[in-house]
Design a protein around this motif. Structure first.
Motif, PDB file in Angstrom:
ATOM      1  N   ALA A  71      -3.800   0.716   6.223  1.00 32.98           N
ATOM      2  CA  ALA A  71      -2.486   0.731   6.948  1.00 32.98           C
ATOM      3  C   ALA A  71      -2.220   1.799   7.444  1.00 32.98           C
ATOM      4  CB  ALA A  71      -1.383   0.219   6.047  1.00 32.98           C
ATOM      5  N   SER A  72      -2.528   3.125   6.522  1.00 29.59           N
ATOM      6  CA  SER A  72      -2.485   4.423   6.980  1.00 29.59           C
ATOM      7  C   SER A  72      -2.976   4.857   8.026  1.00 29.59           C
ATOM      8  CB  SER A  72      -2.415   5.497   5.867  1.00 29.59           C
ATOM      9  OG  SER A  72      -3.825   5.520   5.349  1.00 29.59           O
ATOM     10  N   ILE A  73      -4.549   4.429   8.368  1.00 35.28           N
ATOM     11  CA  ILE A  73      -5.259   4.693   9.434  1.00 35.28           C
ATOM     12  C   ILE A  73      -4.979   3.969  10.702  1.00 35.28           C
ATOM     13  CG2 ILE A  73      -7.581   4.507  10.446  1.00 35.28           C
ATOM     14  CD1 ILE A  73      -8.798   5.291   7.495  1.00 35.28           C
ATOM     15  N   SER A  74      -4.457   2.660  10.438  1.00 43.51           N
ATOM     16  CA  SER A  74      -4.077   1.647  11.429  1.00 43.51           C
ATOM     17  C   SER A  74      -2.767   2.377  12.241  1.00 43.51           C
ATOM     18  CB  SER A  74      -3.575   0.317  10.933  1.00 43.51           C
ATOM     19  OG  SER A  74      -4.858  -0.342  10.570  1.00 43.51           O
ATOM     20  N   ILE A  75      -2.038   2.915  11.395  1.00 47.59           N
ATOM     21  CA  ILE A  75      -0.698   3.474  11.977  1.00 47.59           C
ATOM     22  C   ILE A  75      -0.956   4.904  12.806  1.00 47.59           C
ATOM     23  CG2 ILE A  75       1.451   4.726  11.408  1.00 47.59           C
ATOM     24  CD1 ILE A  75       1.532   2.743   8.986  1.00 47.59           C
ATOM     25  N   MET A  76      -1.806   5.589  12.444  1.00 52.05           N
ATOM     26  CA  MET A  76      -2.123   6.910  13.100  1.00 52.05           C
ATOM     27  C   MET A  76      -2.990   6.428  14.529  1.00 52.05           C
ATOM     28  SD  MET A  76      -3.707  10.000  10.747  1.00 52.05           S
ATOM     29  CE  MET A  76      -4.740   9.018   9.630  1.00 52.05           C
ATOM     30  N   LEU A  77      -3.623   5.173  14.460  1.00 48.03           N
ATOM     31  CA  LEU A  77      -4.499   5.008  15.646  1.00 48.03           C
ATOM     32  C   LEU A  77      -3.555   4.179  16.607  1.00 48.03           C
ATOM     33  CD1 LEU A  77      -7.273   4.449  16.682  1.00 48.03           C
ATOM     34  CD2 LEU A  77      -7.478   2.200  15.665  1.00 48.03           C
ATOM     35  N   GLY A  78      -2.492   3.662  15.933  1.00 48.55           N
ATOM     36  CA  GLY A  78      -1.252   2.859  16.722  1.00 48.55           C
ATOM     37  C   GLY A  78      -0.502   3.840  17.571  1.00 48.55           C
ATOM     38  N   PHE A  79      -0.270   5.173  16.754  1.00 50.27           N
ATOM     39  CA  PHE A  79       0.636   5.797  17.190  1.00 50.27           C
ATOM     40  C   PHE A  79      -0.170   6.941  18.556  1.00 50.27           C
ATOM     41  CE2 PHE A  79       2.855  10.371  17.094  1.00 50.27           C
ATOM     42  CZ  PHE A  79       4.129   9.697  17.367  1.00 50.27           C
ATOM     43  N   GLN A  80      -1.413   7.006  18.291  1.00 46.87           N
ATOM     44  CA  GLN A  80      -2.159   7.579  19.590  1.00 46.87           C
ATOM     45  C   GLN A  80      -1.993   6.594  20.689  1.00 46.87           C
ATOM     46  OE1 GLN A  80      -3.439  10.417  19.784  1.00 46.87           O
ATOM     47  NE2 GLN A  80      -4.782  10.117  21.383  1.00 46.87           N
ATOM     48  N   GLY A  81      -2.034   5.121  20.512  1.00 50.51           N
ATOM     49  CA  GLY A  81      -1.711   4.304  21.556  1.00 50.51           C
ATOM     50  C   GLY A  81      -0.500   4.407  22.337  1.00 50.51           C
ATOM     51  N   VAL A  82       0.466   4.830  21.308  1.00 43.73           N
ATOM     52  CA  VAL A  82       1.990   4.868  21.768  1.00 43.73           C
ATOM     53  C   VAL A  82       1.827   6.025  22.904  1.00 43.73           C
ATOM     54  CG1 VAL A  82       4.403   5.614  21.298  1.00 43.73           C
ATOM     55  CG2 VAL A  82       3.176   3.827  19.907  1.00 43.73           C
ATOM     56  N   MET A  83       1.197   7.132  22.463  1.00 46.30           N
ATOM     57  CA  MET A  83       1.156   8.365  23.458  1.00 46.30           C
ATOM     58  C   MET A  83       0.331   7.912  24.593  1.00 46.30           C
ATOM     59  SD  MET A  83       3.032  10.105  21.787  1.00 46.30           S
ATOM     60  CE  MET A  83       2.796  11.574  23.207  1.00 46.30           C
ATOM     61  N   LEU A  84      -0.852   7.194  24.470  1.00 53.28           N
ATOM     62  CA  LEU A  84      -1.465   6.812  25.534  1.00 53.28           C
ATOM     63  C   LEU A  84      -0.487   6.005  26.683  1.00 53.28           C
ATOM     64  CD1 LEU A  84      -4.210   6.437  27.310  1.00 53.28           C
ATOM     65  CD2 LEU A  84      -4.549   4.414  26.116  1.00 53.28           C
ATOM     66  N   PHE A  85       0.513   5.323  26.116  1.00 56.35           N
ATOM     67  CA  PHE A  85       1.214   4.584  27.076  1.00 56.35           C
ATOM     68  C   PHE A  85       2.021   5.464  27.710  1.00 56.35           C
ATOM     69  CE2 PHE A  85       5.360   2.422  27.279  1.00 56.35           C
ATOM     70  CZ  PHE A  85       5.289   1.282  28.267  1.00 56.35           C
ATOM     71  N   VAL A  86       2.574   6.611  27.112  1.00 55.20           N
ATOM     72  CA  VAL A  86       3.480   7.486  27.836  1.00 55.20           C
ATOM     73  C   VAL A  86       2.566   8.182  29.006  1.00 55.20           C
ATOM     74  CG1 VAL A  86       4.671   9.808  27.608  1.00 55.20           C
ATOM     75  CG2 VAL A  86       4.562   8.173  25.691  1.00 55.20           C
ATOM     76  N   LEU A  87       1.423   8.374  28.741  1.00 59.17           N
ATOM     77  CA  LEU A  87       0.529   8.904  29.846  1.00 59.17           C
ATOM     78  C   LEU A  87       0.441   7.659  30.774  1.00 59.17           C
ATOM     79  CD1 LEU A  87      -2.266  11.095  28.175  1.00 59.17           C
ATOM     80  CD2 LEU A  87      -0.313  11.863  29.200  1.00 59.17           C
ATOM     81  N   LEU A  88       0.140   6.687  30.624  1.00 60.39           N
ATOM     82  CA  LEU A  88      -0.006   5.555  31.582  1.00 60.39           C
ATOM     83  C   LEU A  88       1.319   5.155  32.328  1.00 60.39           C
ATOM     84  CD1 LEU A  88      -1.617   2.779  29.311  1.00 60.39           C
ATOM     85  CD2 LEU A  88      -2.757   4.259  31.237  1.00 60.39           C
ATOM     86  N   LEU A  89       2.459   5.811  32.017  1.00 57.50           N
ATOM     87  CA  LEU A  89       3.672   5.763  32.788  1.00 57.50           C
ATOM     88  C   LEU A  89       3.749   7.143  33.522  1.00 57.50           C
ATOM     89  CD1 LEU A  89       6.123   4.570  30.314  1.00 57.50           C
ATOM     90  CD2 LEU A  89       5.404   3.297  32.283  1.00 57.50           C
ATOM     91  N   ALA A  90       3.416   8.364  32.683  1.00 56.01           N
ATOM     92  CA  ALA A  90       3.432   9.571  33.382  1.00 56.01           C
ATOM     93  C   ALA A  90       2.681   9.914  34.528  1.00 56.01           C
ATOM     94  CB  ALA A  90       3.750  10.534  32.507  1.00 56.01           C
ATOM     95  N   ALA A  91       1.408   9.517  34.383  1.00 57.54           N
ATOM     96  CA  ALA A  91       0.242   9.804  35.303  1.00 57.54           C
ATOM     97  C   ALA A  91       0.684   9.279  36.971  1.00 57.54           C
ATOM     98  CB  ALA A  91      -1.026   9.447  34.696  1.00 57.54           C
TER      99      ALA A  91
END
Length: 840
Positions: A771-791
Motif C-alpha cells: 500500500a505504501s508503494i502504491s500511494i507514492m506511485l499514485g501521488f506521482q500520478g497526481v503530479m503528472l495530472f497537474v502537468l497535463l493541465l499546465a503544459a
C-alpha cells in the motif's frame, strides 16, 4: 534596470511637489470596493480580512455553544441530557472547530487584514489566492459543521486516532467527513501561509529592512514557514486514513503489516507545532501593542525576534510530547522531554521583554492593557503545567485526564484568545474609526478572566482525582460532582462575557464611520491614513518605529509625497522590494475583483464534501468547476501591460514585473512545491516505517521490479526536464513545440514505472508495504495530472503571444513544477530501492 538607482534615500522625498487631484480620483476608481451583493467578489485584503475575522469568530461562537452543552452534561453525575454517541460527536466537533476552523483561521485572518498596511503595501501579492482561501474555508467549514444536525459529525476525537477511526470500528460516514472535510481547511491555511510569506518578504515599504520590520510581521513570517513545514504531515495522514477507509489500503492495520503509530507521528508532527502556530501570532500582536500601551520602545526587540524564531525551531522537536504513553524508546522520550522544557526559554524571553517594556513605561489601564495582563497571567500558568507534563513520570499519571484539558485550554485560550480580544479592542478603530466602550470593557474582562479561571482551574484537580477526558457521564461515588459544577458555572460566566463583547462590537460597528487617526499614538504604519487602496503613497521607512521617529510621515503620505502616489498602468499596483534590504526592485501588478475566486472555492468545497457521500458524478463536476475557475483567474492575472518600465517617483523607473527567481510568483510556486514535497516525504516515511518493522523486506510474495525499468523511467524523467530547460532558451512557437515531447517523456516515465510494478503484482490492498508503494506511485500520478493541465495552458499562452522575454512568469513557474515532478519521481525510486539496499 532603472533610470536611476533604486536605493532608498532617507533624506529626500521622491515627490516634493503637490500631487494632481486627478491621481487620487483614479486610484479610488481602480481600488473601489464593489457595492451591494457584488461586494462578495472583492479580493481587497481589507474586505477579505474582515470577512475572514467575522467567519472565524462565528465558528468560535458555535464551538463555544458545543462546549456549554458538554459542561451542562457534566455538571451533575449520571446526567442523560445527551446520549453517549451524541456527546462523542459534540466533543469531536468542539475540538475540531476550535483548532481547525477558529484558531488557525483567526490568526491568518488578522494578518491578512493588518499586514499590508503595517508593511506599507497596497495589498498582499496574491489577493485572489487570499479570497479563494477564505471562501473555501467559509463554504466548507459551514457545510462541515452542519453534519451535526444529521448525526453525521465525526465522533473519533479531533485527533482521529486509528484503529478507532478505521472502517472496522467507525463504519459510517462520520470519520470520512472529518478526513475529507478537513482537506479544504488545510488547503486554505497553506494558501494563506504562502500569501503571507511572499507578502512579508517582497512587499515591505522601501527602507523597511528586516531589522526594521514590525515584530508582528516577524511572528507571521515564522508562522508561515511553520505551516509550510507542519501541515503536509496532517494532509498526508488524512489522505492515508481515507485511502484505508475507502480503498482498503491497510496503512494503519496491524493485522496486515500496518501500524497505528504512523498516524500519531504524522498527526502530532503537525499537532504540537500547531500550538505555537497559534501562539506566535498572538505573541507578535502583544509585542506590537505593549510598546504603544506603555508609550515606550519594546525592550530587547532583537532578542524577542530571535526568541520567536527559536520557538518555531524548538516546536518541531516536541511532537512526541503527546506520545509518552505510546511505547516509544527511553532515548526518544528523554530527548522530547528535554525539548519540551527547553522551549520555555525563548518563550520566557518574550514574557520578560514585555514586562520590562511595561515596567519602564507609563501604563494606562485601558481595555487592551487588561486583556494583555490577563493573557500573561493565564499563559504563564499554562506554560508551567506544560513543563509539568514534560516530566515523563508525571505525564504517565495525568495522561488523558482532565489535567491535560486544563493545561490545553490555559495555553490555547490564554495564549491566543485573550491576545485576540486585546487586538479587537486595540485595532477596532481601523474598521470605521470608532473605539469600543472602555466603560463596558472592565466588566467584560472580569467576566472573561474570572469565568475562564473558574472553568478550567478546577479541572487540574479533577484530573488529579482521576477523571478521564471525553467521558460523557460519571457516578456520584467518584467525588467529581462539585468540581464539575464549579467548572460549568464558570463556563456560563465566560459565555456571558463573550456575549457582552459581541454586543459592544456590534454597537461600535453600527456607528457612523469617521477618520481613524491614531488614537493610541502607535508607532506602526497601519495607523497611517488609508482607504481601499491602502496608503495614498507608499512610505519611505527610516526606523523601527516610523510614526514616532518620522512625525510628519502621516501628512507626507496622505499628500502623495512618497512612492507610487498614482496608478502608472491603470491597474492595481504595489512596489516589490528586495527581501532583506527592502530596496524597490519592480512594479507588481495585482489582480482585481473576480467572481472566479468564489466559484472556485465553492467547487473545491463541493468536491471534497461530495466525495464523502460517494456522489462521484457531482464531485467530479465540482472538481472541474474548481479547476476551470482557477485556470480562468490565472489567465486573467497573467495579462501584460503595454509598457516595460514605470515611474514611481523621485526619477526612479522600475521594471513592470520580474522573471525567474526575482519574481514573487516564482517564490509562491516554490513554497507550494515545498508543501507538496513535504506531503511526499510523509508518504515516504510511511514506507520507511512499514519496511523497518518487517522481519523480511520485501514481505513474502512481494518483490521489486527489474532495475531496467527503473533506469528507463528515470532517464525519461530527466529527458523531460532537459527539454523543458531547453524550451526556455527558445522564443515564440518553438517553446511550445518543445514542451509537447517533454510532456510525452514525463508521461512515458510514469507509465513505464506503473507497468514495472504491475509485472511484480503490486497490490495496494494486500499489506501495508504494498500500500505504501502504491500511494507514492499514485501521488506521482497526481503530479503528472497537474502537468497535463499546465503544459497545454502554457502552450496556448505561447501561441497567443503572451509569453515574452519580459513577461514569462507563467513559463518559469510551470518549468519549476516540471522539474519538481522529476525530482519527486527520482526521489521515490531512490527511497524504495535505497532503503532495501541499506537493510540488506
Amino acid at each position: 534596470m532603472t533610470t536611476r538607482d533604486a536605493t532608498v534615500n532617507d533624506d529626500a522625498l521622491p515627490n516634493s511637489l503637490p500631487r494632481p487631484p486627478l491621481e487620487l480620483t483614479r486610484l479610488e476608481e481602480i481600488w473601489e470596493t464593489p457595492r451591494g451583493w457584488r461586494f462578495f467578489k472583492s479580493v481587497n485584503n481589507t474586505n477579505i480580512g474582515l470577512l475572514y475575522i467575522g467567519t472565524a469568530i462565528l465558528f468560535f461562537i458555535l464551538a463555544g455553544i458545543l462546549a456549554l452543552i458538554m459542561r451542562v452534561q457534566l455538571a451533575v453525575p449520571d446526567n442523560d441530557l445527551v446520549a453517549a454517541s451524541t456527546y462523542n460527536q459534540i466533543f469531536t466537533m468542539h475540538g475540531t472547530v476550535m483548532m481547525f476552523l477558529f484558531a488557525i483561521p483567526i490568526v491568518e485572518a488578522i494578518a491578512v487584514y493588518l499586514l499590508p498596511n503595517m508593511l506599507g503595501a497596497r495589498d498582499l501579492p496574491f489577493p485572489r489566492l487570499s479570497a479563494y482561501a477564505f471562501w473555501a474555508y467559509a463554504f466548507g467549514g459551514l457545510a462541515f459543521f452542519c453534519t451535526l444536525f444529521w448525526g453525521l459529525a465525526p465522533d473519533g476525537g479531533w485527533f482521529m486516532y486509528p484503529p478507532l477511526t478505521g472502517m472496522k470500528y467507525s463504519p459510517g460516514l462520520n470519520a470520512d467527513f472529518w478526513l475529507l472535510g478537513i482537506g479544504f481547511i488545510e488547503i486554505s491555511a497553506i494558501a494563506g501561509a504562502i500569501e503571507l510569506i511572499v507578502g512579508i518578504l517582497f512587499t515591505r515599504a522601501p527602507g523597511m529592512t528586516l531589522r526594521r520590520m514590525p515584530v508582528y510581521a516577524w511572528a507571521m513570517l515564522v508562522v508561515g514557514v511553520m505551516i509550510i513545514i507542519a501541515f503536509p504531515a496532517v494532509i498526508a495522514g488524512t489522505a492515508l486514513l481515507e485511502l484505508e477507509r475507502a480503498f482498503n489500503m491497510p496503512i494503519f492495520d496491524a493485522e496486515r503489516g500496518g501500524d497505528p503509530l504512523i498516524w500519531q507521528h504524522l498527526f502530532w508532527f503537525f499537532g504540537h507545532p500547531e500550538v505555537y502556530i497559534i501562539f506566535l501570532p498572538a505573541a507578535g500582536m502583544i509585542s506590537t501593542m505593549i510598546p504603544t500601551i506603555a508609550q515606550n520602545r519594546l525592550v530587547g526587540r532583537r532578542v524577542i525576534v530571535v526568541a520567536l524564531v527559536g520557538v518555531g525551531i524548538f516546536s518541531f522537536g516536541l511532537w512526541a510530547h503527546h506520545m509518552f504513553t505510546a511505547g516509544l524508546g527511553v532515548l526518544e522520550m528523554s530527548l522530547i522531554s528535554a525539548a519540551s522544557m527547553a522551549v520555555a526559554i525563548p518563550t520566557g524571553i518574550q514574557v520578560f521583554g514585555w514586562i520590562a517594556t511595561l515596567w519602564s513605561g507609563r501604563i494606562k489601564l485601558n481595555a487592551p492593557t487588561l486583556f494583555m495582563l490577563g493573557f500573561m497571567f493565564i499563559f504563564v500558568l499554562g506554560g508551567l503545567t506544560g513543563v509539568m507534563v514534560a516530566v515523563i513520570p508525571f505525564d504517565w499519571q495525568v495522561h488523558d485526564t482532565y489535567f491535560i484539558v486544563a493545561h490545553l485550554h490555559y495555553v490555547l485560550i490564554g495564549g491566543m484568545v485573550f491576545p485576540v480580544f486585546a487586538a479587537i479592542y486595540y485595532w477596532m478603530p481601523l474598521v470605521n474609526g470608532n473605539q469600543m466602550s472602555e466603560r463596558w470593557a472592565k466588566p467584560i474582562f472580569w467576566l472573561l478572566f474570572g469565568g475562564f479561571n473558574i472553568t478550567f482551574f478546577p479541572m487540574h484537580i479533577t484530573g488529579l482525582y482521576g477523571m478521564p477526558r471525553r467521558v460523557y457521564t460519571y457516578s456520584h461515588e467518584m467525588g467529581w460532582d462539585w468540581l464539575n459544577m464549579v467548572s460549568t458555572v464558570g463556563a456560563f460566566m465566560f459565555a456571558l462575557g463573550i456575549l457582552a463583547m459581541i454586543v459592544d462590537a456590534a454597537r461600535t460597528l453600527r456607528r457612523p464611520a469617521k477618520k481613524t487617526g491614531n488614537p493610541w499614538n502607535a508607532a506602526t504604519l497601519e495607523w497611517l491614513p488609508n482607504e481601499d487602496y491602502g496608503n495614498r503613497s507608499i512610505p519611505i521607512i527610516t526606523s523601527n518605529d516610523p510614526l514616532w521617529d518620522q512625525p510628519t510621515l502621516s501628512k507626507e503620505v496622505e499628500e502623495g509625497r512618497h512612492y507610487l502616489p498614482n496608478t502608472v498602468t491603470g491597474r492595481r499596483e504595489t512596489i516589490a522590494t528586495s527581501p532583506v534590504s527592502a530596496k524597490p526592485t519592480y512594479l507588481m501588478i495585482l489582480p482585481g475583483d473576480s467572481w472566479l475566486t468564489v466559484i472556485g472555492a465553492a467547487g473545491t468545497a463541493g468536491f471534497f464534501l461530495l466525495l464523502t457521500v460517494k456522489a462521484m458524478v457531482l464531485a467530479t463536476i465540482c472538481g472541474i468547476i474548481a479547476i476551470a475557475s482557477i485556470i480562468g483567474w490565472l489567465w486573467q492575472s497573467d495579462r501584460s501591460v503595454n509598457m516595460t518600465h514605470a515611474p514611481i517617483g523621485g526619477g526612479i523607473k522600475l521594471p513592470i514585473g520580474a522573471v525567474g527567481a526575482a519574481s514573487h510568483s516564482w517564490w509562491g510556486t516554490f513554497i507550494m512545491l515545498i508543501v507538496i514535497y513535504g506531503i511526499f516525504w510523509s508518504f515516504a516515511y510511511t514506507y520507511i516505517h512499514t519496511s523497518m518493522r518487517l522481519e523480511i523486506c520485501p514481505p513474502p510474495g512481494a518483490s521489486l521490479p527489474d532495475g531496467t525499468y527503473t533506469i528507463a523511467a528515470a532517464a525519461l524523467l530527466l529527458a523531460g526536464s532537459a527539454l523543458v530547460w531547453f524550451s526556455g532558451r527558445l522564443k515564440g512557437h518553438g517553446m511550445a513545440w518543445t514542451l509537447l515531447p517533454a510532456l510525452a517523456c514525463t508521461t512515458a516515465a510514469f507509465l513505464v514505472d506503473v507497468h514495472s510494478w504491475r509485472l511484480v503484482h503490486l497490490d495496494g490492498t494486500k499489506d501495508a508495504w504494498n500500500a505504501s508503494i502504491s500511494i507514492m506511485l499514485g501521488f506521482q500520478g497526481v503530479m503528472l495530472f497537474v502537468l497535463l493541465l499546465a503544459a497545454p495552458y502554457l502552450c496556448v499562452r505561447v501561441w497567443r503571444g503572451f509569453i515574452r522575454p519580459e513577461n514569462r512568469a507563467t513559463r518559469d513557474n510551470i518549468a519549476l513544477i516540471w522539474h519538481y515532478v522529476t525530482l519527486q519521481g527520482l526521489t521515490a525510486m531512490v527511497v524504495i530501492r535505497g532503503l532495501l539496499l541499506v537493510m540488506d
